[in-house]
Design a protein around this motif. Structure first.
Motif, mmCIF file in Angstrom:
data_model
loop_
_atom_site.group_PDB
_atom_site.id
_atom_site.type_symbol
_atom_site.label_atom_id
_atom_site.label_comp_id
_atom_site.label_asym_id
_atom_site.label_seq_id
_atom_site.Cartn_x
_atom_site.Cartn_y
_atom_site.Cartn_z
ATOM 1 N N GLU A 237 0.831 -1.205 0.000
ATOM 2 C CA GLU A 237 0.000 0.000 0.000
ATOM 3 C C GLU A 237 0.866 1.256 0.000
ATOM 4 O O GLU A 237 0.546 2.243 -0.679
ATOM 5 N N ASN A 247 -4.195 6.156 -3.017
ATOM 6 C CA ASN A 247 -4.431 5.395 -1.791
ATOM 7 C C ASN A 247 -5.167 4.113 -2.168
ATOM 8 O O ASN A 247 -6.194 4.150 -2.865
ATOM 9 N N ILE A 249 -6.110 -0.186 -0.944
ATOM 10 C CA ILE A 249 -6.199 -1.205 0.103
ATOM 11 C C ILE A 249 -5.867 -2.554 -0.518
ATOM 12 O O ILE A 249 -6.419 -2.921 -1.568
ATOM 13 N N VAL A 263 -6.101 -5.622 -5.071
ATOM 14 C CA VAL A 263 -5.785 -4.231 -4.745
ATOM 15 C C VAL A 263 -6.996 -3.381 -5.135
ATOM 16 O O VAL A 263 -7.443 -3.423 -6.283
#
Length: 270
Positions: A237, A247, A249, A263
């Motif tokens: 990340e 950004n 996760i 992802v």
């Protein structure tokens, strides 16, 4: 393909750097290796030099400094027919004006093994048929390449490279233009080839594909720097945030009979 020592690198790039004439440094001090049976993923934002890296790696462009070694031998010194018997390349699909059928195009992958003045043998025809069936595109066999879609052409080009039965397979964004099913077909084929001992290098816009398939990954930045190592450490990340400005996760998802990592992009970094 004869058995290979999986502890030895099939491909090694040593101190590779490159810049186009009059332009900024695109690649700096690239040092990577790929062993038999391994998959290397190359990732980075648009303009980071992913395709340029592949072209330098294969000596289609010449490293400004550094070199590429195939089984310890500098690629620049290898006769072309020897090199392309051992290495196969899948470029990004473009529209095709050729009147060759899909089967004839796949059969071209046998060229380095057939010889300049020889005709394809039954074995060559059987290999071409086998890889087309493996990728689920046998129904395209008699269609001219100019009459098939971009995604279908991409599959034909992958089959052509597989027909060469290489030790090293290099793929430039092999999932481009493909639907979900054919993306999985290609990723599964690459994984099974690696299990058979083929070394694979592919560049991709999909970090999840690297996480799910690649043993090692190389992340390129627009400034020419890079991060290289085992995929589980490189595709993180923090690195996605730093290199892609996103950004994201990374999480585990329960699938049928297994768990896969993926992802999920969440927001653009301010």
């Amino acid at each position: 393909m004869t058995a290979k020592d999986r502890s030895a690198a099939i491909l090694r790039i040593e101190n590779g750097s490159f810049a186009y004439k009059g332009g900024p440094q695109i690649l700096k001090d690239i040092n990577v290796e790929v062993r038999a049976g391994e998959i290397l993923a190359v990732l980075g934002p648009n303009g980071a030099g992913k395709t340029t890296l592949l072209r330098c790696m294969m000596d289609m462009l010449h490293w400004e400094t550094g070199r590429s070694l195939l089984d310890g031998e500098d690629i620049r010194t290898m006769p072309a027919n020897t090199l392309w018997r051992r290495m196969a390349y899948v470029p990004q699909a473009r529209s095709a004006a050729t009147s060759y059928t899909a089967f004839q195009t796949v059969l071209l992958g046998r060229s380095a093994r057939i010889g300049a003045f020889s005709s394809p043998k039954d074995e060559d025809m059987e290999v071409a048929e086998r890889v087309m069936k493996r990728l689920g595109i046998w129904e395209l066999a008699d269609k001219p390449c100019h009459a098939i879609s971009g995604g279908e052409l991409q599959m034909v080009l992958i089959a052509r490279a597989m027909a060469a039965e290489p030790e090293l397979l290099v793929l430039d964004e092999p999932e481009s233009n493909l639907d979900f099913r054919n993306q999985l077909v290609v990723l599964d084929a690459m994984t099974s080839l690696a299990e058979e001992g083929v070394a694979c290098v592919f560049n991709t816009h999909y970090p999840a594909h690297a996480l799910q398939r690649a043993d090692r990954s190389l992340l390129l930045t627009k400034g020419g720097m890079n991060i290289y190592g085992p995929t589980k450490f490189v595709v993180s990340e923090d690195d996605i945030r730093s290199i892609f400005g996103v950004n994201a996760i990374i999480g585990d998802f329960d699938a049928v009979g297994s768990t896969v990592q993926s992802v999920v992009p969440v927001s653009i970094v301010d």
